[in-house]
Design a protein around this motif. Structure first.
Motif, PDB file in Angstrom:
ATOM      1  N   TRP A 148      46.352  40.552  46.508  1.00  0.00           N
ATOM      2  CA  TRP A 148      45.332  40.944  45.544  1.00  0.00           C
ATOM      3  C   TRP A 148      44.565  42.182  46.045  1.00  0.00           C
ATOM      4  O   TRP A 148      44.272  43.095  45.282  1.00  0.00           O
ATOM      5  N   PHE A 176      44.504  33.382  44.297  1.00  0.00           N
ATOM      6  CA  PHE A 176      45.225  34.653  44.371  1.00  0.00           C
ATOM      7  C   PHE A 176      44.292  35.820  44.676  1.00  0.00           C
ATOM      8  O   PHE A 176      44.643  36.731  45.422  1.00  0.00           O
ATOM      9  N   PHE A 177      43.085  35.798  44.065  1.00  0.00           N
ATOM     10  CA  PHE A 177      42.191  36.932  44.288  1.00  0.00           C
ATOM     11  C   PHE A 177      41.612  36.967  45.688  1.00  0.00           C
ATOM     12  O   PHE A 177      40.883  37.895  46.045  1.00  0.00           O
ATOM     13  N   THR A 208      43.817  36.648  48.271  1.00  0.00           N
ATOM     14  CA  THR A 208      44.969  36.970  49.121  1.00  0.00           C
ATOM     15  C   THR A 208      45.041  38.468  49.434  1.00  0.00           C
ATOM     16  O   THR A 208      44.417  39.304  48.778  1.00  0.00           O
ATOM     17  N   ALA A 234      44.350  45.734  44.172  1.00  0.00           N
ATOM     18  CA  ALA A 234      43.047  46.323  43.857  1.00  0.00           C
ATOM     19  C   ALA A 234      42.943  47.739  44.430  1.00  0.00           C
ATOM     20  O   ALA A 234      42.392  48.646  43.785  1.00  0.00           O
ATOM     21  N   ARG A 259      50.322  36.348  50.916  1.00  0.00           N
ATOM     22  CA  ARG A 259      49.598  35.291  50.198  1.00  0.00           C
ATOM     23  C   ARG A 259      48.435  34.739  51.008  1.00  0.00           C
ATOM     24  O   ARG A 259      47.726  33.848  50.574  1.00  0.00           O
TER      25      ARG A 259
END
Length: 264
Positions: free
Chosen positions: A10, A4-5, A7, A14, A56
């Motif tokens: 994310w 996920f981090f 994608t 952020a 994603r």
């Protein structure tokens, strides 16, 4: 497997977390009454037309490099930038994170229109637009068989004065028309080049519509034309509808124009 981090979603989250000062300023501006609340409509439209597909997926290294460079500029210039410029940079960064293929100009345009820009545009562009509108009204009034003289933002005629005041700058009409054009570009999924073409034509059509509106109001307010009550608002609505019709026609033509791919 993509974590996920890694994608695009994310990255967007952020960015929103890093831009909390901008979000805090935006919430305060919505409640202090210094600007029109129309930005909420643009924000809702941006949520509706958000390029959800691909959130994603990871950003390409090239797009990630662009985004990092952009954020570095944002961080370095942050202490000296006014809040509205910070907000413009943040929504531009979101636009860069939203898609790997080109820049989602129409969606970005909705994000820009969601910011409290009306009061700022009125402050910086209101008087120049009123001045230009007053000058352009003179030949249109002459077409109606009357001679008027423009002095600043005032039309002089037969010892009377008609002031082109702040509401006649056309800023609100311009915002509404650009909002319509951005929604139309999102609906047809126009690329950045076609979107900016549509926006330029929309801006010109809306400005000319406001000049015609100011001319009609001159004839109505001086009594040269007998008009029923409500004609003041009706003239504005008529001119906006004509400009919106031009925007719709251009948007449809751009949507059906074959896309030309550049060969590098």
């Amino acid at each position: 497997m993509i974590r996920f981090f890694q994608t695009r979603a994310w990255v967007a989250l952020a960015l929103l977390a890093a831009g909390w000062p901008v979000l805090n300023w935006y919430a305060l501006r919505l409640n202090d009454g210094s600007d029109e609340p129309w930005g909420l409509a643009a924000l809702a439209a941006a949520a509706l037309f958000a390029p959800w597909r691909g959130w994603r997926e990871p950003l390409s290294p090239r797009r990630l490099a662009w985004l990092c460079g952009f954020l570095a500029l944002y961080v370095v210039a942050f202490p000296w930038m006014p809040p509205l410029i910070r907000a413009l940079l943040l929504v531009t960064a979101l636009g860069l994170a939203a898609s790997d293929r080109g820049f989602p100009a129409a969606w970005w345009g909705l994000l820009v229109l969601s910011l409290p820009v009306v009061a700022t545009l009125q402050f910086y562009l209101g008087y120049p637009l009123r001045l230009l509108t007053t000058q352009l009204c003179v030949p249109l009034i002459a077409l109606g068989g009357h001679t008027a003289r423009a002095v600043g933002t005032t039309l002089h005629w037969a010892g009377e004065r008609v002031v082109i005041d702040a509401p006649c700058s056309g800023i609100r009409m311009l915002w509404t028309g650009l909002f319509f054009a951005a929604c139309l570009a999102c609906w047809h999924r126009l690329d950045a080049r076609r979107t900016f073409t549509l926006m330029r034509i929309a801006g010109l059509a809306l400005f000319l519509a406001n000049v015609v509106r100011a001319t009609l109001l001159f004839f109505i307010e001086t009594g040269l034309w007998s008009a029923p009550s409500g004609s003041h608002e009706g003239a504005g609505l008529l001119c906006f509808c004509l400009a919106a019709g031009v925007v719709l026609w251009i948007g449809e033509r751009l949507a059906h124009r074959p896309h030309v791919h550049a060969i590098a």
